[in-house]
Design a protein around this motif. Structure first.
Motif, short mmCIF file in Angstrom:
data_model
loop_
_atom_site.label_atom_id
_atom_site.label_comp_id
_atom_site.label_asym_id
_atom_site.label_seq_id
_atom_site.Cartn_x
_atom_site.Cartn_y
_atom_site.Cartn_z
N VAL A 245 49.24 -18.80 33.28
CA VAL A 245 49.53 -17.52 32.64
C VAL A 245 48.98 -17.55 31.22
O VAL A 245 49.26 -18.46 30.45
N PHE A 246 48.18 -16.55 30.90
CA PHE A 246 47.69 -16.35 29.53
C PHE A 246 48.45 -15.16 28.97
O PHE A 246 48.23 -14.02 29.36
N ALA A 247 49.38 -15.42 28.05
CA ALA A 247 50.18 -14.37 27.42
C ALA A 247 49.45 -13.85 26.18
O ALA A 247 48.84 -14.63 25.44
N SER A 248 49.55 -12.55 25.92
CA SER A 248 48.78 -11.94 24.85
C SER A 248 49.26 -12.32 23.46
O SER A 248 48.55 -12.12 22.49
N ASN A 249 50.47 -12.87 23.34
CA ASN A 249 50.88 -13.47 22.07
C ASN A 249 51.95 -14.53 22.35
O ASN A 249 52.42 -14.69 23.49
N ASP A 250 52.32 -15.26 21.32
CA ASP A 250 53.23 -16.40 21.51
C ASP A 250 54.65 -15.96 21.84
O ASP A 250 55.38 -16.68 22.53
N GLN A 251 55.07 -14.80 21.32
CA GLN A 251 56.40 -14.32 21.68
C GLN A 251 56.50 -14.02 23.16
O GLN A 251 57.50 -14.34 23.82
N MET A 252 55.45 -13.40 23.72
CA MET A 252 55.44 -13.13 25.15
C MET A 252 55.43 -14.44 25.94
O MET A 252 56.06 -14.55 26.99
N ALA A 253 54.72 -15.44 25.42
CA ALA A 253 54.69 -16.75 26.09
C ALA A 253 56.08 -17.37 26.15
O ALA A 253 56.42 -18.04 27.13
N ASP A 277 48.03 -16.54 18.72
CA ASP A 277 48.48 -16.38 17.33
C ASP A 277 48.79 -17.72 16.66
O ASP A 277 48.53 -17.90 15.49
N ASP A 278 49.41 -18.65 17.39
CA ASP A 278 49.91 -19.91 16.83
C ASP A 278 50.94 -19.65 15.73
O ASP A 278 50.76 -20.06 14.58
N PRO A 287 57.62 -27.37 26.75
CA PRO A 287 56.67 -28.21 25.99
C PRO A 287 55.96 -27.39 24.91
O PRO A 287 55.89 -26.16 25.01
N PRO A 288 55.43 -28.08 23.88
CA PRO A 288 54.70 -27.37 22.82
C PRO A 288 53.59 -26.50 23.40
O PRO A 288 52.90 -26.89 24.34
N LEU A 289 53.43 -25.31 22.82
CA LEU A 289 52.59 -24.28 23.41
C LEU A 289 51.12 -24.40 23.01
O LEU A 289 50.78 -24.45 21.82
N THR A 290 50.25 -24.40 24.01
CA THR A 290 48.81 -24.23 23.78
C THR A 290 48.59 -22.77 23.40
O THR A 290 49.13 -21.86 24.05
N THR A 291 47.80 -22.52 22.37
CA THR A 291 47.66 -21.15 21.89
C THR A 291 46.35 -20.99 21.12
O THR A 291 45.60 -21.95 20.93
#
Length: 352
Positions: A245-253, A277-278, A287-291
Motif C-alpha cells: 500500500v502506498f498512502a498519499s501521506n504519513d497520516q493516512m499510512a 512527507d516524512d 515498524p518505522p515507516l518507509t516514506t
C-alpha cells in the motif's frame, strides 16, 4: 495614580550607543552606508533598552510596510504547510520583514477574496500562497495583484511563480521501491483530489506501474487523515493479492497500520506500507515507516528569498522545483520475506 515608566525612544538608543538619532534611524531601516561596528553598537543598545521600532511610524517615513503576507488554507494545520510557514517566518525576520497570515476558513471565491483583501489592507509588499487548489489560483488571476507573489506546493503545471517539490517524482520513487521488491498488486490511497499534490501522486503511481508493465489499481480518494487511511485500507486489504500500500501521506499510512492490524495482516511480512512527507513521527511508527521526504523548510526559505529579490531588486520570478528523497525504513520488504525490510534506497535526486 501610578505613572508607568516611559518606553525608550530612538534618542535613548542614540545616547546609549553614542551616535545621532539619524544614525539609529539608518540602522533600523537598513541603510547601506552604516559601518558594521556602528550597526552592532546600535543593535546592542536597542537590546539593552528593549527598544522596538514603531512599525507604523517607520512605514510613514519609508513608504514601505516591509510586510509579506501568507495566504493559507484551513488545512495549514497539516505538517507540510505548518513547516513551510515556520520557515517563512524565520526567513522573513532574518530579511527584516514582518509576516502576516490569513487563513481561509473555506475555499469559496468570497472567502479567498476576503483573505486577499485582509492582507492587501496591511500594505503587504509580497504574497506567499500555500493553498494548492485550482479555485485559489483562479482567484489570484482574477485579483490582478499589483504586488509580487509566489505559490508553494505545486500547481498543475510549472509557472515562474511556483515553488514546489516534484510530487510525481516522489510518487514514482515510492512505487518503484515497491515494484523492485517484487510487489505486483500495489494499491495507492489518494489524498483529496482537489489538491494538486494528490493529483500528482496518483499520476506518478500510475506512470511508474505502467512503465514496469503492471496495471494500476483504482486509487480510492481519502482526506489526508489517519481515519481516512484506515477506512480505505480496510477495503483495499480484503484483497489477499494486494501485498503493498502506498498512502498519499504519513497520516493516512498510520490508518493503514491500524487496518492491517485489525485484519491480521503483518507489516511488512504480509503487506508493505509506504507513506509521503516524512513527518517526525514516521520514524517512530512500529515498524518505522518507509516514506518520501519533502524539504518543507527549504521550500519556505526559498520562497522568501525569491520574493525579497523581486521586491527589492526587481528580479524576474523563477520557478523552483525541489527533488524529494525516499527514506527506507522497516515497513517495506520483499514479497514473501521474513520482514527484514529493504535497506537500499533508490536514487531519487537531491534538492535543487
Amino acid at each position: 495614580m501610578t505613572e508607568h515608566p516611559r518606553a525608550p525612544g530612538m534618542r535613548d538608543v542614540a545616547a546609549l550607543a553614542g551616535v545621532s538619532h539619524q544614525t539609529v534611524s539608518r540602522v533600523i531601516n537598513g541603510h547601506p552606508s552604516i559601518r558594521e561596528s556602528t550597526r552592532l553598537r546600535v543593535l546592542d543598545a536597542m537590546q539593552q533598552l528593549h527598544y522596538r521600532p514603531n512599525r507604523a511610524a517607520r512605514a510613514l517615513v519609508t513608504s514601505r510596510s516591509r510586510t509579506i503576507g501568507i495566504l493559507s488554507t484551513s488545512a495549514a494545520a497539516l505538517y507540510g504547510p505548518v513547516s513551510s510557514i515556520g520557515a517563512i517566518q524565520d526567513a522573513g525576520r532574518t530579511a527584516g520583514y514582518y509576516i502576516a497570515v490569513a487563513q481561509l476558513s473555506d475555499l469559496t471565491p468570497a472567502s479567498i477574496a476576503a483573505g486577499l483583501d485582509h492582507l492587501l489592507a496591511q500594505s503587504v509588499e509580497g504574497l506567499i500562497v500555500i493553498a494548492p487548489q485550482e479555485v485559489v489560483l483562479e482567484q489570484l488571476e482574477r485579483a490582478r495583484l499589483d504586488v509580487p507573489y509566489v505559490t508553494l506546493l505545486g500547481g498543475p503545471s510549472s509557472t515562474a511563480r511556483e515553488l514546489s517539490v516534484d510530487q510525481v517524482a516522489g510518487a514514482r520513487a515510492a512505487t518503484r521501491h515497491l515494484v523492485s521488491a517484487g510487489h505486483r498488486r500495489i494499491v495507492h490511497l489518494s489524498g483529496p483530489l482537489d489538491w494538486f499534490e494528490a493529483q500528482a501522486r496518483v499520476q506518478g503511481y500510475r506512470a511508474e506501474l505502467e512503465s514496469a508493465g503492471l496495471e494500476p489499481l483504482p486509487a480510492p480518494e481519502g482526506a489526508w487523515t489517519a481515519e481516512s487511511g484506515y477506512r480505505l485500507a480496510l477495503a483495499a486489504l480484503t484483497d489477499p493479492e494486494v501485498t503493498a500500500v502506498f498512502a498519499s501521506n504519513d497520516q493516512m499510512a498510520l490508518g493503514v497500520y491500524h487496518a492491517a492490524h485489525e485484519l491480521g495482516r503483518r507489516i511488512p511480512e504480509d503487506v508493505s506500507v509506504i507513506g509521503f512527507d516524512d513527518i517526525p513521527e514516521a520514524a517512530h511508527y512500529w515498524p518505522p515507516l518507509t516514506t518520501v521526504l519533502q524539504d518543507f523548510t527549504q521550500l519556505g526559505r526559498r520562497s522568501v528569498e525569491n520574493l525579497v529579490a523581486e521586491i527589492e531588486g526587481g528580479a524576474e520570478p523563477t520557478a523552483v522545483s525541489l527533488m524529494p528523497d525516499l527514506v527506507v525504513r522497516a515497513s517495506t520488504a520483499p514479497v514473501g520475506s521474513a520482514g527484514a525490510g529493504l535497506h537500499a534506497s533508490p536514487d531519487v535526486g537531491g534538492s535543487a
